[in-house]
Motif scaffolding. Structure first.
Motif, short mmCIF file in Angstrom:
data_model
loop_
_atom_site.label_atom_id
_atom_site.label_comp_id
_atom_site.label_asym_id
_atom_site.label_seq_id
_atom_site.Cartn_x
_atom_site.Cartn_y
_atom_site.Cartn_z
N LYS A 426 0.83 -1.21 0.00
CA LYS A 426 0.00 0.00 0.00
C LYS A 426 0.86 1.26 0.00
CE LYS A 426 -3.65 2.61 0.31
NZ LYS A 426 -2.91 3.90 0.31
N ALA A 427 1.99 1.23 0.68
CA ALA A 427 2.88 2.39 0.73
C ALA A 427 3.71 2.55 -0.53
CB ALA A 427 3.81 2.29 1.94
N GLY A 428 3.73 1.51 -1.39
CA GLY A 428 4.57 1.57 -2.58
C GLY A 428 6.04 1.58 -2.25
N ALA A 429 6.43 0.84 -1.20
CA ALA A 429 7.79 0.90 -0.67
C ALA A 429 8.64 -0.27 -1.15
CB ALA A 429 7.76 0.89 0.86
N GLY A 430 9.93 -0.01 -1.38
CA GLY A 430 10.88 -1.07 -1.64
C GLY A 430 11.09 -1.93 -0.41
N TYR A 431 11.82 -3.02 -0.56
CA TYR A 431 12.01 -4.00 0.52
C TYR A 431 12.53 -3.36 1.80
CZ TYR A 431 13.62 -8.22 2.92
OH TYR A 431 13.82 -9.22 3.85
N TYR A 432 13.43 -2.40 1.67
CA TYR A 432 14.07 -1.82 2.84
C TYR A 432 13.41 -0.53 3.32
CZ TYR A 432 17.72 -5.14 1.58
OH TYR A 432 18.40 -6.29 1.27
N GLY A 433 12.36 -0.08 2.62
CA GLY A 433 11.67 1.14 3.03
C GLY A 433 11.97 2.36 2.20
N VAL A 434 12.62 2.19 1.05
CA VAL A 434 12.86 3.31 0.13
C VAL A 434 11.61 3.53 -0.72
CG1 VAL A 434 14.29 4.15 -1.77
CG2 VAL A 434 15.33 2.86 0.10
N MET A 435 11.22 4.79 -0.90
CA MET A 435 9.94 5.12 -1.47
C MET A 435 10.02 5.55 -2.93
SD MET A 435 8.40 4.48 1.32
CE MET A 435 6.73 4.93 0.88
N GLU A 436 8.91 5.34 -3.65
CA GLU A 436 8.71 5.78 -5.04
C GLU A 436 9.79 5.27 -6.00
OE1 GLU A 436 8.12 8.88 -2.70
OE2 GLU A 436 6.31 7.66 -2.53
N LEU A 437 10.22 4.04 -5.82
CA LEU A 437 11.14 3.44 -6.78
C LEU A 437 10.41 3.03 -8.05
CD1 LEU A 437 13.09 1.26 -4.23
CD2 LEU A 437 14.12 3.08 -5.61
N SER A 438 9.11 2.80 -7.95
CA SER A 438 8.27 2.52 -9.12
C SER A 438 7.29 3.67 -9.29
CB SER A 438 7.49 1.21 -8.93
OG SER A 438 8.33 0.09 -8.97
N GLY A 439 7.41 4.39 -10.40
CA GLY A 439 6.48 5.47 -10.69
C GLY A 439 6.93 6.81 -10.15
N ASN A 440 6.05 7.79 -10.27
CA ASN A 440 6.27 9.20 -9.93
C ASN A 440 7.27 9.81 -10.91
OD1 ASN A 440 5.20 11.26 -8.31
ND2 ASN A 440 7.01 11.30 -7.02
N LEU A 441 8.57 9.59 -10.71
CA LEU A 441 9.58 10.06 -11.65
C LEU A 441 10.57 8.94 -11.96
CD1 LEU A 441 10.32 13.60 -10.16
CD2 LEU A 441 9.11 13.12 -12.29
N LYS A 442 11.10 8.92 -13.17
CA LYS A 442 12.11 7.94 -13.54
C LYS A 442 13.37 8.15 -12.70
CE LYS A 442 10.60 7.67 -18.37
NZ LYS A 442 10.99 7.85 -19.79
N GLU A 443 13.98 7.04 -12.33
CA GLU A 443 15.24 7.08 -11.60
C GLU A 443 16.40 7.09 -12.59
OE1 GLU A 443 15.39 7.17 -8.29
OE2 GLU A 443 13.31 6.67 -7.78
N GLN A 444 17.34 7.99 -12.42
CA GLN A 444 18.53 8.02 -13.27
C GLN A 444 19.61 7.15 -12.64
OE1 GLN A 444 19.36 11.75 -15.47
NE2 GLN A 444 18.05 12.73 -13.95
N ILE A 445 20.13 6.20 -13.43
CA ILE A 445 21.06 5.20 -12.90
C ILE A 445 22.30 5.10 -13.80
CG2 ILE A 445 19.38 3.82 -11.64
CD1 ILE A 445 20.47 2.83 -15.17
N VAL A 446 23.31 4.40 -13.29
CA VAL A 446 24.50 4.06 -14.07
C VAL A 446 24.28 2.69 -14.68
CG1 VAL A 446 27.00 3.78 -14.06
CG2 VAL A 446 25.92 5.41 -12.49
N THR A 447 24.36 2.59 -15.99
CA THR A 447 24.04 1.35 -16.69
C THR A 447 25.21 0.37 -16.73
OG1 THR A 447 23.07 0.47 -18.73
CG2 THR A 447 24.74 2.18 -18.97
N ILE A 448 24.89 -0.90 -16.95
CA ILE A 448 25.92 -1.89 -17.32
C ILE A 448 25.90 -2.12 -18.82
CG2 ILE A 448 25.89 -3.08 -15.09
CD1 ILE A 448 24.15 -5.26 -16.45
N GLY A 449 25.04 -1.38 -19.54
CA GLY A 449 24.77 -1.65 -20.94
C GLY A 449 25.74 -1.05 -21.93
N ASN A 450 26.75 -0.34 -21.47
CA ASN A 450 27.81 0.12 -22.36
C ASN A 450 29.08 0.35 -21.54
OD1 ASN A 450 27.70 2.87 -21.27
ND2 ASN A 450 25.86 3.17 -22.54
N ALA A 451 30.19 0.50 -22.23
CA ALA A 451 31.48 0.58 -21.54
C ALA A 451 31.58 1.81 -20.65
CB ALA A 451 32.61 0.59 -22.58
N SER A 452 30.96 2.92 -21.07
CA SER A 452 31.04 4.14 -20.26
C SER A 452 30.39 3.94 -18.91
CB SER A 452 30.37 5.30 -21.01
OG SER A 452 31.08 5.61 -22.20
#
Length: 541
Positions: A426-452
């Motif tokens: 109901k809170a939309g919380a991750g396993y450890y209690g971090v909020m809004e990981l799904s939805g609201n705004l996209k999270e900007q991350i460091v990819t493994i999908g290219n060398a950079s």
């Protein structure tokens, strides 16, 4: 897992100034500010900041303040904490540039640090001394923490001040969640788009068992196989590469921001920058939202010859930030970007993946449609039943939407789905209690999908941004994605970054933990559906 109420209130300006005159043999005058900082989610309030006990022989000064926040906890699994950075500044300077200063010693409850009146707290200082974690020391759900006269000893020469300088102090706080060391899985059995798997005929997710090197190959089974979403510049499905031991994989313990960056936090960051850096971080210019008026619920306005910013909704998640903007904020805050593997750890925890699951561990999802009536002052809630995410590009009603169409689509305040009786789902919380990981705004991350992206080694910011003419105000960590070929120019592009978690505008499938549709998507633009948060590797025991 218990999720407690998560609300905010806007702070009121209670600023007062008082001069403390130097005594004999003390040659530095200290100007002491009494004020309440911007509220940073869950009613985090830092007040009565003052300077005391200068020691010219060690070049240190004690910064004291009061602090309170709500819904604190400590269990055998994890805990919350406040990441505090201390800045000194010359009150006669216009505009004010606030400079991060190192504290004097590191470790658990080191000399020169005091938790103040709350005996249930402890201080941990990382080895780089660029900030401190204030966190509960005893087990339990403490609800509201309040401590008077917290004391941090800082090295004023570490931020360029001398014995004769007149300075004010500023303390910036961010709510964090501890993510413990341990194994986890990345991927959800090929349910989500481009989710990671173990082989061309093996849909099982990647087991992340340590921070050691991962050899990615194209085996049929029982390996580590890359699956591409086909973004420009992204490695193809089955490409062989190595993820180095230095790339943060989520196994080692770290802290993550509990919420996405808010408008209030961004304004405090922006207004601390030197004059020449401000135009490069202006979210209202034609490279960002192109207006000082409200656009897709972003209320930030910047004006004046010296350019200062304000917000009407400090609790609202911050949109319109590019990768370069996020990197600058994280460097300033002495944090770092999170990787896409860390994102899956934060959301899923150590448990087996659920097919198509969202950050709360199930595939049950209901979008927000209706905000409680009245101004969205940080205490607003979503009133439609079962809502636990903001997605689907639907128009909101209630709250600020009475002000017109510019208020009907865009991000909500952070932590809005949690109530006093919320379950994790109901809170939309991750396993450890971090909020809004799904939805609201996209999270900007460091990819493994290219060398950079894979070149990222997890270095932390140090509060200092670039000063090269034309590039002022950029993050300057040489291993961060987007670093310029001339390193002194800082992060000038987005190569190596990407997005996870989906947004208010996206279909539900983009909100899945293991969806990698945009995990290696390179974009230097700022968007009304993109935000971000930071993390910090834990170097304690």
């Amino acid at each position: 897992m218990r999720i407690l109420s998560i609300r905010q209130a806007e702070s009121k300006d209670m600023s007062k100034m008082k001069r403390i005159f130097p005594v004999i043999l003390l040659v530095m005058s200290l100007l002491v500010a009494f004020f309440v900082c911007d509220v940073h989610a869950n009613n985090l309030v830092i007040s009565n900041v003052r300077l005391e006990d200068r020691n010219p022989s060690s070049k240190t000064v004690v910064v004291k303040f009061n602090i309170s926040w709500e819904n604190s906890w400590k269990t055998k699994i994890n805990h919350d904490a406040i990441w505090l950075t201390v800045r000194l500044y010359n009150p006669a300077q216009t505009p004010t540039e606030k400079k991060l200063c190192q504290v004097s010693s590191s470790g658990l409850n080191p000399n020169g640090m005091s938790v103040g009146s709350a005996s249930s707290l402890e201080v941990f200082v990382p080895s780089d001394k660029n900030g401190v974690f204030l966190r509960p020391s005893t087990f339990g759900f403490n609800n509201t923490i309040s401590s008077q006269n917290v004391a941090l000893t800082v090295k004023y020469d570490s931020c360029g001040f001398t014995d004769t300088a007149m300075v004010n102090a500023s303390v910036f706080g961010l709510e964090m969640v501890f993510i413990p060391e341990g194994a986890f899985y990345a991927g959800d059995y090929n349910t989500s788009n481009a989710s990671l798997n173990r082989g061309s005929s093996d849909p099982n997710p990647w087991p992340i068992l340590s921070e050691s090197v991962i050899a990615v190959t194209n085996l049929a089974t029982n390996g580590y196989r890359y699956v591409s979403a086909g973004n420009p510049g992204e490695d193809a499905t089955g490409t062989a590469f190595t993820i180095s031991a230095s790339y943060p994989k989520g196994y080692k313990s770290f802290y993550a921001m509990k919420y996405e960056i808010t408008e209030g936090q961004w304004v405090e960051f922006f207004n601390s920058l030197p004059t020449l850096a401000r135009p490069n971080r202006d979210l209202t210019d034609n490279l960002h939202k192109s207006t000082d008026t409200v656009s897709y619920r972003n209320t930030i306005s910047c004006s004046g010859a010296l350019l200062s910013c304000s917000t009407n909704r400090p609790s609202r998640a911050l949109s319109y930030i590019s990768w370069m903007d996020l990197a600058a904020f994280l460097d300033w805050a002495a944090l770092r970007p999170m990787t896409e593997l860390e994102y899956e750890k934060i959301a899923r925890g150590p448990v087996l993946p659920v097919l198509g699951e969202f950050a709360w561990g199930t595939n049950n999802i209901t979008t927000a449609t209706t905000i409680s009536n009245g101004d969205e002052n940080g205490a607003e809630v979503i009133v439609n039943e079962l809502a636990n995410a903001h997605y689907g590009n639907s128009s909101l009603s209630g709250g600020d939407t009475a002000n017109g169409n510019d208020y009907k689509k865009g991000p909500l305040r952070v932590g809005i789905f949690a109530t006093t009786d919320s379950t994790r789902e109901k809170a939309g919380a991750g396993y450890y209690g971090v909020m809004e990981l799904s939805g609201n705004l996209k999270e900007q991350i460091v990819t493994i999908g290219n060398a950079s992206g894979r070149n990222f080694a997890g270095s932390h910011g140090n509060g200092q941004l670039t000063i090269v003419p034309g590039y002022e105000g950029n993050a300057d960590n040489s291993d961060w994605p987007g670093i310029d070929g001339v390193v002194s120019r800082g992060v000038t592009s987005a190569t190596g970054s990407g997005f996870k978690g989906g947004s208010w505008e996206d279909a539900a499938s983009r909100l899945r933990i293991s969806d990698r549709s945009e995990a290696a998507k390179i974009s230097t633009q700022s968007f009304n559906n993109v935000g971000g948060r930071g993390v910090r590797t834990y170097d304690g025991n």
